[in-house]
Structure formats: C-alpha cells, structure tokens
Design a protein around this motif. Sequence first.
Motif, PDB file in Angstrom:
ATOM      1  N   ASP A  33     -30.994  37.882  -8.006  1.00  0.00           N
ATOM      2  CA  ASP A  33     -30.512  36.488  -7.966  1.00  0.00           C
ATOM      3  C   ASP A  33     -29.121  36.417  -7.329  1.00  0.00           C
ATOM      4  O   ASP A  33     -28.831  35.518  -6.543  1.00  0.00           O
ATOM      5  N   ILE A  34     -28.245  37.368  -7.684  1.00  0.00           N
ATOM      6  CA  ILE A  34     -26.886  37.369  -7.119  1.00  0.00           C
ATOM      7  C   ILE A  34     -26.967  37.557  -5.607  1.00  0.00           C
ATOM      8  O   ILE A  34     -26.304  36.858  -4.838  1.00  0.00           O
ATOM      9  N   LEU A  35     -27.829  38.499  -5.189  1.00  0.00           N
ATOM     10  CA  LEU A  35     -27.959  38.763  -3.747  1.00  0.00           C
ATOM     11  C   LEU A  35     -28.567  37.577  -3.010  1.00  0.00           C
ATOM     12  O   LEU A  35     -28.107  37.216  -1.922  1.00  0.00           O
ATOM     13  N   ARG A  36     -29.593  36.939  -3.603  1.00  0.00           N
ATOM     14  CA  ARG A  36     -30.201  35.778  -2.926  1.00  0.00           C
ATOM     15  C   ARG A  36     -29.195  34.642  -2.780  1.00  0.00           C
ATOM     16  O   ARG A  36     -29.151  33.957  -1.753  1.00  0.00           O
ATOM     17  N   ALA A  37     -28.342  34.451  -3.799  1.00  0.00           N
ATOM     18  CA  ALA A  37     -27.305  33.416  -3.696  1.00  0.00           C
ATOM     19  C   ALA A  37     -26.316  33.784  -2.586  1.00  0.00           C
ATOM     20  O   ALA A  37     -25.871  32.917  -1.820  1.00  0.00           O
ATOM     21  N   ALA A  38     -25.984  35.067  -2.475  1.00  0.00           N
ATOM     22  CA  ALA A  38     -25.044  35.515  -1.440  1.00  0.00           C
ATOM     23  C   ALA A  38     -25.641  35.330  -0.039  1.00  0.00           C
ATOM     24  O   ALA A  38     -24.930  34.956   0.900  1.00  0.00           O
ATOM     25  N   VAL A  39     -26.948  35.563   0.085  1.00  0.00           N
ATOM     26  CA  VAL A  39     -27.613  35.369   1.376  1.00  0.00           C
ATOM     27  C   VAL A  39     -27.599  33.887   1.739  1.00  0.00           C
ATOM     28  O   VAL A  39     -27.263  33.504   2.868  1.00  0.00           O
ATOM     29  N   LYS A  40     -27.913  33.041   0.756  1.00  0.00           N
ATOM     30  CA  LYS A  40     -27.956  31.590   0.982  1.00  0.00           C
ATOM     31  C   LYS A  40     -26.586  31.074   1.427  1.00  0.00           C
ATOM     32  O   LYS A  40     -26.473  30.265   2.341  1.00  0.00           O
ATOM     33  N   ASP A  41     -25.529  31.580   0.773  1.00  0.00           N
ATOM     34  CA  ASP A  41     -24.165  31.124   1.100  1.00  0.00           C
ATOM     35  C   ASP A  41     -23.566  31.888   2.288  1.00  0.00           C
ATOM     36  O   ASP A  41     -22.409  31.652   2.644  1.00  0.00           O
ATOM     37  N   GLN A  42     -24.312  32.838   2.823  1.00  0.00           N
ATOM     38  CA  GLN A  42     -23.843  33.654   3.956  1.00  0.00           C
ATOM     39  C   GLN A  42     -22.481  34.292   3.704  1.00  0.00           C
ATOM     40  O   GLN A  42     -21.605  34.282   4.572  1.00  0.00           O
ATOM     41  N   THR A  43     -22.294  34.817   2.496  1.00  0.00           N
ATOM     42  CA  THR A  43     -21.061  35.563   2.193  1.00  0.00           C
ATOM     43  C   THR A  43     -21.145  36.911   2.913  1.00  0.00           C
ATOM     44  O   THR A  43     -22.231  37.316   3.353  1.00  0.00           O
ATOM     45  N   PRO A  44     -20.016  37.648   3.008  1.00  0.00           N
ATOM     46  CA  PRO A  44     -20.065  38.972   3.653  1.00  0.00           C
ATOM     47  C   PRO A  44     -21.122  39.882   3.010  1.00  0.00           C
ATOM     48  O   PRO A  44     -21.863  40.573   3.718  1.00  0.00           O
ATOM     49  N   LEU A  45     -21.221  39.855   1.681  1.00  0.00           N
ATOM     50  CA  LEU A  45     -22.242  40.651   0.997  1.00  0.00           C
ATOM     51  C   LEU A  45     -23.645  40.196   1.421  1.00  0.00           C
ATOM     52  O   LEU A  45     -24.511  41.019   1.732  1.00  0.00           O
ATOM     53  N   GLY A  46     -23.849  38.880   1.449  1.00  0.00           N
ATOM     54  CA  GLY A  46     -25.156  38.327   1.812  1.00  0.00           C
ATOM     55  C   GLY A  46     -25.558  38.723   3.224  1.00  0.00           C
ATOM     56  O   GLY A  46     -26.718  39.088   3.471  1.00  0.00           O
ATOM     57  N   VAL A  47     -24.610  38.677   4.131  1.00  0.00           N
ATOM     58  CA  VAL A  47     -24.894  39.027   5.527  1.00  0.00           C
ATOM     59  C   VAL A  47     -25.315  40.497   5.621  1.00  0.00           C
ATOM     60  O   VAL A  47     -26.260  40.850   6.321  1.00  0.00           O
ATOM     61  N   LYS A  48     -24.633  41.361   4.845  1.00  0.00           N
ATOM     62  CA  LYS A  48     -24.980  42.788   4.872  1.00  0.00           C
ATOM     63  C   LYS A  48     -26.330  43.058   4.200  1.00  0.00           C
ATOM     64  O   LYS A  48     -27.074  43.945   4.600  1.00  0.00           O
ATOM     65  N   ALA A  49     -26.647  42.266   3.153  1.00  0.00           N
ATOM     66  CA  ALA A  49     -27.829  42.571   2.341  1.00  0.00           C
ATOM     67  C   ALA A  49     -29.135  42.042   2.924  1.00  0.00           C
ATOM     68  O   ALA A  49     -30.204  42.600   2.665  1.00  0.00           O
TER      69      ALA A  49
END
Length: 209
Positions: A33-49
């Motif tokens: 869930d944390i990663l999916r939220a990061a992907v949705k918000d295009q945070t640096p973590l989300g972009v990498k994941a």
Amino acid sequence: MNIVLLGAPGAGKGTQAAKLVEEQGLCHISTGDILRAAVKDQTPLGVKAKGFMDAGELVPDDLIIDLMKERMEQPDTDKGVILDGFPRTTTQAVALDSMLSELGRPLDAALLIDVDSEVIVTRLTSRRMCRECGNIGSAADGETCLKCGGEMYQRDDDNEETVRNRLDVYDKSTAPLIDYYHGKDLLVKIDGDRDPQVVFTDVVSALGL
Ligand code: ADP
Ligand code: ZN
C-alpha cells in the motif's frame, strides 16, 4: 503485540490484517500500500519502485528497509504492528529483527496464511481494488466499491503473467522465511483456503486474542 503476516500474494493477508486492526486496534503497515501510494504520487521512491512492481519483481531490499525504518519510528506503532508484505526476504527479516530490538519491541508471532498456488492465480486475476479506500473485492462484485462507492479497478500486477512471476518470486525469496520464523519458534500456520471470517476465527484463537 507485534505480528508478521506471511503467505503468498493473494493469500488474504490484507483482509486478515484489516480485521485485526478493526478488532484489536493494531497498526497495519502494508509495504504494498505504501509503495502504491508512492507510485500514484510519483515520489522518488515511487518512481524507483514502479518498474519492479509492474513486473512482479521485488523492490530492492535497501529501499524497503529504509522505508520501514522510517515507518517503524512513527508514534502510532507503539500500540503494536501488523506487518503485511514485509519482510519478504531473509535480508529484510534480519533488518526487522534489529529494528524491533532497537525499539525494545519483540515479535510475538509470524502468521502464515497458507493457500495453494492454483487457488491464488484464480483469486488474483479476479481481484479488484477500490481506487478511493483500498477495499478489496472481486470482479463478481461489480465496478463500484461496496464500502465507499469508489471505482473498483484491477491492479497493474494482477494479470496472469505477472501473478505467475510473483508466485515464483514468493517461492524463491519469501517462502524461506517460513523456516526462518519456525526456527525462532514464532511460526503459526493457518489454512487460508476458507471463508475469510472462518480464517479470522482461527487467527484469533491461534494468537490467543
Ligand atoms: P501482494 O502481496 O498482493 O503481492 P503487495 O501489495 O504486498 O502485493 O506488494 C505489491 C508489490 O510491491 C510486490 O510485488 C513488490 O514489487 C512490491 N513490494 C511490496 N512489499 C515489498 C517488500 N517487502 N520487498 C520488496 N518489494 C515489495
Ligand atoms: Zn472504497
């Protein structure tokens, strides 16, 4: 009480975690869930994941361990945590042990929700998730969330090819944790191929709640 949930993708970890939160007030931490939220918000973590997640591969350990260190230091973890989707490798399990010992909070159990892999493929390819509240449902329930009225969608990684890859990754990288926690005398195994409420009754009694 601090609990690790183990089991293949789609075994029902999220569903059981939600029930434990509702009834026991534990803090639910889902790395997915944390990663999916990061992907949705295009945070640096989300972009990498994102690429790893879409392929059904694991996100690298160092990213996940940093994320979890930060998350475990937040005050809402005081009341006990239910970890869903972490640890997924032996390296992550060893890192968790040192995080918990630094915080002075021992692990009470590793709860394995056991489901056969062919059952999993059918479950995951028909699984739907609410865009608004994260509620988990099935294609048979229709396109509207029964909880909040939001739109139900199929996760990018719930197509058959990616599901099969996630199951391979689970067998190779995560299943060894069953032995890891068995060796620490923390493993509790539950048959997950039953109605979620029946599974939950077993979970509650197995944990002595
Ligand atoms: P599921 O249990 O249904 O496979 P999750 O929502 O737990 O799904 O995770 C989705 C994806 O997020 C995983 O396939 C993986 O790419 C990534 N992920 C989540 N947790 C971790 C973790 N602890 N380590 C590495 N990757 C992770
Ligand atoms: Zn919803």
